[in-house]
Design an enzyme around this catalytic site. Structure first.
Site, mmCIF file in Angstrom:
data_model
loop_
_atom_site.group_PDB
_atom_site.id
_atom_site.type_symbol
_atom_site.label_atom_id
_atom_site.label_comp_id
_atom_site.label_asym_id
_atom_site.label_seq_id
_atom_site.Cartn_x
_atom_site.Cartn_y
_atom_site.Cartn_z
ATOM 1 N N HIS A 175 0.835 -1.227 0.000
ATOM 2 C CA HIS A 175 0.000 0.000 0.000
ATOM 3 C C HIS A 175 0.861 1.265 0.000
ATOM 4 O O HIS A 175 0.449 2.307 0.504
ATOM 5 C CB HIS A 175 -0.940 0.028 1.213
ATOM 6 C CG HIS A 175 -1.687 -1.245 1.415
ATOM 7 N ND1 HIS A 175 -2.906 -1.501 0.834
ATOM 8 C CD2 HIS A 175 -1.358 -2.366 2.121
ATOM 9 C CE1 HIS A 175 -3.304 -2.719 1.188
ATOM 10 N NE2 HIS A 175 -2.380 -3.255 1.949
ATOM 11 N N SER A 223 15.433 20.816 -16.859
ATOM 12 C CA SER A 223 14.261 21.635 -17.184
ATOM 13 C C SER A 223 14.721 22.890 -17.900
ATOM 14 O O SER A 223 15.787 23.428 -17.600
ATOM 15 C CB SER A 223 13.538 22.001 -15.882
ATOM 16 O OG SER A 223 12.822 23.215 -16.038
ATOM 17 N N GLU A 237 10.013 7.836 -17.273
ATOM 18 C CA GLU A 237 8.653 8.336 -17.519
ATOM 19 C C GLU A 237 8.202 7.970 -18.936
ATOM 20 O O GLU A 237 7.056 7.561 -19.155
ATOM 21 C CB GLU A 237 8.610 9.847 -17.332
ATOM 22 C CG GLU A 237 8.790 10.259 -15.875
ATOM 23 C CD GLU A 237 8.991 11.758 -15.730
ATOM 24 O OE1 GLU A 237 8.262 12.357 -14.956
ATOM 25 O OE2 GLU A 237 9.869 12.327 -16.393
#
Ligand code: ARG
Length: 469
Positions: free
Chosen positions: A154, A275, A288
């Site tokens: 979890h 970035s 990703e």
């Protein structure tokens, strides 16, 4: 003149030609189509349609085409598909003789055979990369034999596990993927040559020999089935989807583990980017992208299932829609697996941060309860007692390592000095010494067995044909 032009007194519209043309993607079947056409030339000679001298001229021309095809612009043409392209190219070398190559043959069996041959080579390529990824996981497990991780359920700290145990969990998944690709390979390894358009060829070709010439292990049993069966492509897409799901789950773990919040590992510059606005950023883009591409691959499986649903026997042109998703999947899966291996090879592991996270959490609570159970307390009561200790610890801001034995014994006099040892996550994990568990000895043995299994997989793919990239 079209291959099928005789029955028409005018040609197709330019729009329809563009709509139905497939050369810009099915050119990937070029090599397979030439190999299959060579098998056909041999078969035509055996049944007396070609003389052996004619057959040799055709074979030579095909070999020349294979050599020429690397030249830039070779495929700049407006043929309907790769099969008509190959026949036209043959005509450029051998003239009218090329018109005999399509005797007793249909593009329906050709495309099925080509696609299968192409799938076999692609599968081998993916298997080689899966082997590379498994090797990377195993090598990291061997480099960091002692690192300890708080295992999660979890997404909450649950019980301590060795980091190599965690890595070997993914080894298992990719090993099953390798097996699934092997099954897809075996299903693809059946020859449709000789099945004609749907009813079998009108010429008594030796199908076993044609299969062998094209590199297949056996022949399809039923011509109707064979020209419209794309199960092998579904198998490939399913194996690819599951492998991408596994890779995507690992990508998700590593995106979290490499975040500032976890700090369990650093990803290498090889697989991260910055970035354009925020100078401090170092983003896990490779992982990703992999996570994103897994959706695309699963989508291709759905797409082909929907294409096949409700198709009447036998061949229908809908089947031309089988290829692009499969081609795309083959590239995406092979590259994703390679990228994931690179992430593993270039990562820097931070064992202290992992262990600190384990020590701060109550990952040894279960071990504590089990000590009570060993000392005769029912597990239900032991669970409640340790729950009380944790609750008190949380209230007082006390970590597991801050407790003394006297304090613990106030909750349960059955607790002895072993309780203090069990509070250390490292000691706690040593209790899990059964096969498949996370004790040092179990994991060391599992890593040894994994190495043997990896060698066995490499041996198996070499034994039945190898190759592919
Ligand atoms: N381009 C077709 C395909 O990919 C080849 C077979 C065409 N056969 C036909 N009868 N139109 O499926």
């Amino acid at each position: 003149m079209k291959l099928w032009g005789g029955r028409f007194d005018s040609g197709p519209s330019e729009l329809f030609e563009r709509y139905s043309g497939s050369l810009d993607f099915d050119r990937r079947l070029f090599e397979a189509d030439v190999v299959g056409s060579k098998a056909f030339a041999n078969a035509l000679e055996s049944v007396g349609i070609l003389t052996s001298e004619e057959r040799d001229r055709i074979l030579e021309a095909f070999d020349g085409m294979l050599a020429d095809s690397a030249a830039p612009g070779y495929f700049d043409a407006d043929d309907e598909d790769v099969h008509t392209f190959v026949i036209r190219k043959l005509g450029e070398s051998v003239g009218d003789l090329s018109e005999k190559i399509h005797t007793g043959r249909s593009r329906n069996e050709q495309v099925a055979a080509d696609f299968r041959l192409w799938a076999k080579a692609s599968i081998r390529g993916v298997q080689v990369r899966l082997g590379g990824l498994m090797e990377s996981l195993l090598a990291l497990a061997e480099r960091e034999p002692e690192a300890l991780l708080p295992g999660y359920t979890h997404m909450r700290r649950a019980q301590a596990v060795l980091f190599p145990h965690y890595l070997l969990a993914y080894f298992e998944m990719f090993c099953r993927d390798w097996e699934r690709f092997q099954q897809a390979y075996e299903r693809a390894d059946v020859s449709p040559l000789g099945c004609g358009a749907l009813a079998g060829s009108g010429f008594p070709f030796d199908r076993e020999r044609m299969a062998k010439d094209m590199g297949f292990s056996g022949i399809a049993a039923n011509s109707l089935d064979s020209v419209s069966d794309r199960d092998f492509a579904l198998d490939f897409l399913y194996a690819s989807s599951v492998a991408m799901l596994h890779a995507s789950r690992m990508a998700e773990d590593w995106i979290l583990y490499s975040s500032e919040e976890f700090g369990f590992l650093d990803l290498g510059n090889e697989v991260t980017s910055g970035s354009s606005l925020m100078p401090q950023k170092r983003n896990p883009d490779a992982l990703e992208l992999l996570r994103g591409k897994s959706g695309r691959v699963c989508g291709s499986l759905q797409a082909l299932m929907m294409t096949l649903k409700g198709l009447p026997l036998a061949y229908n042109r809908d089947l031309q829609e089988d290829k692009e998703g499969v081609f795309d999947t083959a590239s995406q899966v092979a590259e994703s697996i390679e990228v994931l291996a690179l992430c593993v090879d270039t990562a820097k592991i931070r064992p202290q941060a992992m262990e600190r996270a384990a020590e701060e959490g109550w990952v040894s609570a279960t071990a504590l309860a089990e000590i009570l159970a060993r000392n005769g307390v029912s597990f239900h009561r032991a669970h409640q007692i340790v729950g009380g200790i944790v609750l008190e610890g949380v209230k007082q801001g006390k970590r597991p390592g801050d407790w003394t034995l006297e304090e613990l014994r106030e909750f349960a006099p059955e607790l002895d000095s072993r309780a203090m040892e069990a509070l250390s996550p490292r000691n706690a994990l040593e209790n899990h010494a059964l096969p498949g568990g996370t004790s040092t000895a179990s994991v060391r043995k599992a890593a040894r067995v994994a190495r043997e299994r990896l060698a066995e997989l490499a041996r198996r793919s070499r034994a039945d044909g190898g190759g592919g990239s």
